[in-house]
Enzyme design. Structure first.
Site, short mmCIF file in Angstrom:
data_model
loop_
_atom_site.label_atom_id
_atom_site.label_comp_id
_atom_site.label_asym_id
_atom_site.label_seq_id
_atom_site.Cartn_x
_atom_site.Cartn_y
_atom_site.Cartn_z
N ASP A 1 75.64 29.67 8.51
CA ASP A 1 75.98 30.73 7.58
C ASP A 1 76.07 32.03 8.37
OD1 ASP A 1 76.20 31.82 4.81
OD2 ASP A 1 75.08 29.98 4.32
N ASP B 1 79.55 34.45 4.52
CA ASP B 1 78.92 34.87 3.27
C ASP B 1 79.58 36.13 2.69
OD1 ASP B 1 76.45 34.64 1.53
OD2 ASP B 1 76.17 36.67 2.28
N GLU C 1 83.63 32.64 1.80
CA GLU C 1 83.18 32.70 0.40
C GLU C 1 83.85 33.89 -0.25
OE1 GLU C 1 79.12 33.10 -2.29
OE2 GLU C 1 79.41 34.37 -0.56
N HIS D 1 74.23 26.50 -3.45
CA HIS D 1 72.86 26.92 -3.74
C HIS D 1 72.78 28.07 -4.74
CE1 HIS D 1 74.58 29.49 -0.74
NE2 HIS D 1 73.66 30.39 -0.99
N ASP D 2 73.90 28.50 -5.26
CA ASP D 2 73.92 29.63 -6.19
C ASP D 2 74.20 29.21 -7.63
OD1 ASP D 2 73.45 31.44 -4.11
OD2 ASP D 2 75.59 31.74 -3.74
#
Ligand code: GLC
Ligand code: CA
Length: 558
Positions: free
Chosen positions: A98, A207, A256, A334-335
């Site tokens: 990430d 990210d 993202e 994961h969100d």
């Protein structure tokens, strides 16, 4: 058609903190991941995306980076990281990490210097972040520069006494946003990125990439997201990274960027542009909100799942990238909540709906990203106490719900349904205490259903979710489904989820009932030419009636 290594790979997202603890401190770590590489290889995965592993005070589980060059002590050492790269590469697997470029931790040395006028390097670093002077109301009271709202619920501005200024943070107040207009700052980040590339990482997930540029006129507005999301200039920054670092190194770079339009998506990830290789957008992730809910608004409000929207979204993204780029297929990361709880049924139809979700997604063309635990149908958390939750977002939002007039029970239920923590509870490896994740109490409680939902049990059951997963992933590879084309049937139907995927050699037909009520379907005329290949329950290949969540996959050679 262009060819890149990442077109045929299967990605698996490891939420590092929750995957496997190796040293008994209750926190997942790099050596834990190494110990599970063979498991992942056996599942059919060949690329791991590892959530942030950098030194961090962990306000947002590592998305708040204190030192980009150091591995968090929670997760191991740089030697462990090199070891992970080595062990993965030995197995022909790749590691992508990430890359958090929009902000740092407020404990990063840059910010320490930026906020303190007496710091010897204050001049240089102050401009690495985004500052604004206070406004004042008519009584002379200090006011924030704008009413913009942070993604985690509160205001985006935090006052800094020492300089009498506010700094901007679009996430938590411990995550000040970087100023991408500052060239020196960009150069420092580029040096850092190259350092990881030289170490041997195979790519990145970038990210919050659409937030790098802000509206420097700071117009007022609420929530004001348009002033710090998807502003045209952020493409210049990404293009610079792509041209100088990403492209020349044969990396896989996934951006993202929620809410991208068709044009923008191609600008990010079209074959002719240099920014990213693939895109993560979130169009299909929240098709079940309820706009009328005032107690727990936005994503927190639970409505009915709009199946048509999911199909339309998949169809749209396939279409966007079918010639001039490459698609990604995934349910969530994961969100968002766990998919079987969110779009399936985690109680009566757990097993069946988890497999339905498996078939409806993973026969689609593109590169899949499996979220850890999805392969065994892990569910949302069952936490009863507020402090079982750990996510920084949970606590601001809980207060918001209470201020809106929600009861404690209503607020807790919203957290169990929708919070990010649902996807972050420890991996359920077996039925021992702490689910084989650790031998001491984990940083976040294990889901109470670990005795029935765990890897060990499913490895041994021929018909488990895990074994179906494995078969589907093998099928994708064997028949190169990543390169196929898709055609949806009855796309406007609110309950069925039917599509055909074709390659030069083979066709798969996926027919599914996406809801908990029976459904009678018309089977396509061509059905006689196909053979039933997989199903999530005992069924008659020609039956028109579909049980709740029943799904079938048919195959034929061309
Ligand atoms: C991304 C991450 C999320 C994180 C945020 C701030 O959206 O996926 O987990 O909180 O960026 O870094
Ligand atoms: Ca550990």
């Amino acid at each position: 058609m262009k060819k890149f290594w990442w077109q045929d790979t299967i990605i698996y997202q490891v939420y590092l903190r929750s995957f496997q603890d190796s040293n008994g401190d209750g926190i997942g770590d790099l050596n834990g991941v190494i110990s599970r590489l063979d498991y992942l290889k056996d599942l059919g995965v060949d690329t791991l995306w590892i959530s942030p592993h950098y030194d961090s005070p962990m306000d947002d589980n590592g998305y708040d980076v204190r030192d980009f060059y150091k591995v968090s002590e929670d997760y191991g050492t740089i030697e462990d990281f090199k070891n992970l790269l080595n062990e993965a590469h030995k197995r022909n697997m790749k590691i992508i990490t990430d890359l958090v470029l929009n902000h740092t931790s407020d404990e990063h040395p840059w910010f320490e210097a930026a906020k303190d006028p007496n710091h010897p390097e204050h001049e240089k670093y102050h401009d690495f972040y985004i500052w604004q002077p206070p406004k004042h109301d008519k009584n002379g009271r200090r006011m924030m520069p704008t009413r913009w709202k942070s993604w985690f619920g509160g205001p985006v501005w935090q006052y800094n006494e020492a300089t009498d200024e506010y700094y901007l943070h679009i996430f938590s107040k411990k995550m000040p946003d970087l100023n991408w207009r500052n060239k020196t700052m960009r150069e420092e980040l580029k040096t850092m990125i190259k350092w990881w590339v030289d170490l041997g990482v195979d790519g990145f997930r970038v990210d919050a990439s659409n937030h790098l540029e802000k509206n420097w006129d700071f117009p007022d507005g609420h929530p004001g997201y348009e002033h710090f999301s998807s502003l045209p200039k952020h493409h210049e920054y990404l293009e610079e990274l792509g041209r100088e670092i990403f492209r020349p190194n044969n990396l896989l770079v996934i951006g993202e960027a929620g809410g991208a339009s068709r044009e923008e998506a191609l600008q990010y990830a079209g074959f002719d542009t240099t920014e990213f290789d693939m895109l993560i957008q979130f169009e299909h992730c929240w098709v079940d909100t309820d706009d009328d809910n005032e107690l727990t608004p936005g994503k927190w409000a639970k409505g009915t799942v709009d199946v048509t929207k999911i199909k339309q979204s998949f169809n749209h993204w396939h279409d966007v990238f079918k010639e001039n780029g490459w698609n990604t297929v995934y349910w969530h990361n994961h969100d968002q909540p766990r998919i079987v709880s969110h779009y399936g049924d985690d109680a009566q139809y757990h097993n069946r709906s988890a497999k339905m979700l498996l078939y409806t997604l993973y026969f689609l063309p593109g590169t899949p990203i499996v979220y850890f635990g999805e392969e065994i149908g892990m569910t949302n958390v069952d936490y009863q106490k507020l402090d079982d939750f750990k996510d920084v977002e949970v606590f601001t939002e809980y207060d918001n719900f209470m201020n809106n007039g929600a009861s404690h029970e209503v607020a807790m239920q919203a957290l169990r349904d929708r919070s990010r923590d649902n996807a972050r509870s420890p991996m359920q490896w077996n039925d021992s205490k702490y689910a084989g994740f650790s031998n001491s109490a984990p940083w976040m409680p294990v889901n109470g259903n670990y005795e029935t939902i765990n890897v060990q049990r499913q490895l041994n059951e021929k018909d488990s979710i895990f074994n179906h997963f494995k078969k589907v992933l093998q099928t994708r590879k064997k028949d190169a489904l990543a390169h196929g084309t898709v055609e949806f049937y009855d796309i406007d139907h609110p309950q069925s989820f039917n599509y055909k995927v074709s390659t030069d050699n083979v066709e798969y037909l996926v027919l599914a009932n996406f809801k908990d009520q029976k459904l009678t379907m018309e089977l396509p005329e061509s059905i006689a030419a196909y053979k039933l290949y997989l199903s999530n329950m005992k069924t008659d290949a020609n039956a028109l009636e579909f049980e709740p969540y029943e799904a079938r996959v048919y195959r034929r050679k061309k």
